[in-house]
Design a protein around this motif. Structure first.
Motif, PDB file in Angstrom:
ATOM      1  N   GLY A   1     -11.115 -31.580 -80.459  1.00 31.48           N
ATOM      2  CA  GLY A   1     -11.368 -30.424 -80.690  1.00 31.48           C
ATOM      3  C   GLY A   1     -11.938 -29.350 -79.736  1.00 31.48           C
ATOM      4  N   VAL A   2     -11.625 -29.303 -78.622  1.00 35.20           N
ATOM      5  CA  VAL A   2     -11.814 -28.534 -77.580  1.00 35.20           C
ATOM      6  C   VAL A   2     -10.682 -27.856 -76.789  1.00 35.20           C
ATOM      7  CG1 VAL A   2     -14.063 -29.752 -77.430  1.00 35.20           C
ATOM      8  CG2 VAL A   2     -12.265 -30.382 -75.915  1.00 35.20           C
ATOM      9  N   PRO A   3     -10.796 -26.801 -76.081  1.00 38.71           N
ATOM     10  CA  PRO A   3      -9.690 -26.503 -75.102  1.00 38.71           C
ATOM     11  C   PRO A   3      -9.872 -27.577 -73.886  1.00 38.71           C
ATOM     12  CG  PRO A   3     -11.145 -24.754 -75.614  1.00 38.71           C
ATOM     13  CD  PRO A   3     -11.759 -25.861 -76.161  1.00 38.71           C
ATOM     14  N   VAL A   4      -8.650 -27.669 -73.196  1.00 41.44           N
ATOM     15  CA  VAL A   4      -8.731 -28.699 -72.130  1.00 41.44           C
ATOM     16  C   VAL A   4      -9.625 -28.190 -70.989  1.00 41.44           C
ATOM     17  CG1 VAL A   4      -7.168 -29.203 -70.194  1.00 41.44           C
ATOM     18  CG2 VAL A   4      -6.156 -29.011 -72.485  1.00 41.44           C
ATOM     19  N   ALA A   5      -9.834 -27.154 -70.687  1.00 36.35           N
ATOM     20  CA  ALA A   5     -10.878 -26.857 -69.620  1.00 36.35           C
ATOM     21  C   ALA A   5     -12.374 -27.287 -70.191  1.00 36.35           C
ATOM     22  CB  ALA A   5     -11.002 -25.451 -69.278  1.00 36.35           C
ATOM     23  N   PHE A   6     -12.515 -27.507 -71.307  1.00 37.26           N
ATOM     24  CA  PHE A   6     -13.935 -27.974 -71.877  1.00 37.26           C
ATOM     25  C   PHE A   6     -14.110 -29.167 -72.132  1.00 37.26           C
ATOM     26  CE2 PHE A   6     -15.825 -23.684 -73.829  1.00 37.26           C
ATOM     27  CZ  PHE A   6     -15.723 -23.181 -72.585  1.00 37.26           C
TER      28      PHE A   6
ATOM     29  N   PRO B   1     -10.119 -31.175 -65.781  1.00 34.86           N
ATOM     30  CA  PRO B   1      -8.873 -31.994 -65.579  1.00 34.86           C
ATOM     31  C   PRO B   1      -7.968 -31.250 -64.719  1.00 34.86           C
ATOM     32  CG  PRO B   1      -9.509 -32.089 -68.238  1.00 34.86           C
ATOM     33  CD  PRO B   1     -10.333 -30.947 -67.387  1.00 34.86           C
ATOM     34  N   PRO B   2      -7.509 -31.737 -63.786  1.00 35.53           N
ATOM     35  CA  PRO B   2      -6.362 -31.219 -63.111  1.00 35.53           C
ATOM     36  C   PRO B   2      -5.385 -29.946 -63.717  1.00 35.53           C
ATOM     37  CG  PRO B   2      -6.917 -33.001 -62.016  1.00 35.53           C
ATOM     38  CD  PRO B   2      -7.422 -33.216 -63.390  1.00 35.53           C
ATOM     39  N   VAL B   3      -4.906 -30.689 -64.880  1.00 36.33           N
ATOM     40  CA  VAL B   3      -3.961 -29.784 -65.518  1.00 36.33           C
ATOM     41  C   VAL B   3      -4.445 -28.687 -66.343  1.00 36.33           C
ATOM     42  CG1 VAL B   3      -4.284 -30.995 -67.996  1.00 36.33           C
ATOM     43  CG2 VAL B   3      -1.893 -30.344 -67.422  1.00 36.33           C
ATOM     44  N   ALA B   4      -5.762 -28.474 -66.351  1.00 30.43           N
ATOM     45  CA  ALA B   4      -6.370 -27.138 -66.847  1.00 30.43           C
ATOM     46  C   ALA B   4      -5.917 -25.992 -65.917  1.00 30.43           C
ATOM     47  CB  ALA B   4      -7.904 -27.168 -67.148  1.00 30.43           C
ATOM     48  N   SER B   5      -5.710 -26.279 -64.851  1.00 28.71           N
ATOM     49  CA  SER B   5      -5.389 -25.312 -63.770  1.00 28.71           C
ATOM     50  C   SER B   5      -3.904 -24.427 -64.126  1.00 28.71           C
ATOM     51  CB  SER B   5      -5.063 -25.752 -62.478  1.00 28.71           C
ATOM     52  OG  SER B   5      -4.106 -26.493 -62.169  1.00 28.71           O
TER      53      SER B   5
END
Length: 265
Positions: free
Chosen positions: A221-226, A232-236
């Protein structure tokens, strides 16, 4: 204020995931961003673990609540959420019809304060709240799963959007965004290349890869960046998407100018 709507002909293409993570990335770039959950099913709310003060949401705003009471603040400076608000399960059909009104969506949009970018997440489909939000914001971002069927539906989606009018004004396509892409899958890669070739004016360079990290973020239940202290690299990918959307909206970046810094005075 700049506003746009997410739009997808069918569900399961990652529309809500994109909306949430893109809104976060826009806020990180310095834009005061409001993510509006215009889906009566509450996709944004279901994607997040709620805090103690959820706000009265869209239903409260339409009843006359102040914007400050209706929204939910977040840990990210500059990002607020306008959730669906509370209503009974048996009311969902009536809420869907109400939110399909252009006047209702206009009221929601005009109620936003201290906002640079407004992003509407809507139900899948080319009618109802999705169409109303498109007609009010006049811009749509269209996520498409990187598969042959999605490729074949693009002309019909573009014809439908091209025929939508609110008075004299039509709806423009902010971008076609390929999701669940894989360079290891020949079919996915060929769809990506064909979309870039057939729709160079509207196809976004950024694409969202298929990655297990998205399922993990959704489960927590969080955004990828959190997901953790180390992103995680994919957050970029959402940082790149935000930069591309910023350019297409004609927004001047509020980040510090990216210029050389000299060692000596």
């Amino acid at each position: 204020m700049m506003a746009f709507s997410m739009l997808s002909q069918k569900g399961g293409v990652g529309k809500t995931t994109v909306a949430l993570n893109l809104a976060l990335a826009m806020a990180e770039r310095g834009f005061r961003t409001c993510l509006i959950d215009l889906d009566p099913q509450g996709g944004i709310g279901l994607s997040l673990r709620r805090s103690a003060r959820p706000g009265s949401g869209i239903t409260g705003l339409l009843r006359g609540d102040r914007f400050e009471k209706a929204i939910q603040t977040t840990r990210q400076n500059g990002l607020v959420l306008l959730m669906t608000g509370d209503f009974q399960a048996e009311e969902i059909d009536a809420i869907y019809r109400e939110w399909s009104s252009i006047d209702v969506v206009k009221k929601v949009l005009s109620s936003l304060k201290n906002t640079d970018v407004a992003i509407f997440d809507v139900p899948a489909g080319l009618s109802g709240p999705g169409k109303a939000a498109a007609l009010v914001t006049k811009r749509v971002l269209i996520p498409l799963q990187s598969e042959p069927l999605a490729l074949r539906t693009i002309p019909a989606v573009l014809r439908a959007v091209g025929g939508w009018k609110n008075g004299e004004e039509g709806v423009s396509v902010l971008g076609l965004l390929l999701t669940m892409t894989s360079f290891q899958d020949e079919t996915s890669l060929s769809v990506l290349e064909e979309v870039w070739s057939l729709y160079p004016e509207i196809a976004l360079e950024t694409h969202i890869p298929r990655d297990a990290v998205f399922a993990r973020a959704s489960a927590l239940g969080v955004p990828v960046a959190f997901l953790g202290r180390k992103r995680p690299p994919v957050a970029s990918v959402f940082e790149r998407l935000a930069a591309e959307i910023e350019g297409r909206l004609g927004l001047g970046s509020k980040e510090e100018e990216d210029a050389p810094r000299y060692l000596l005075d």
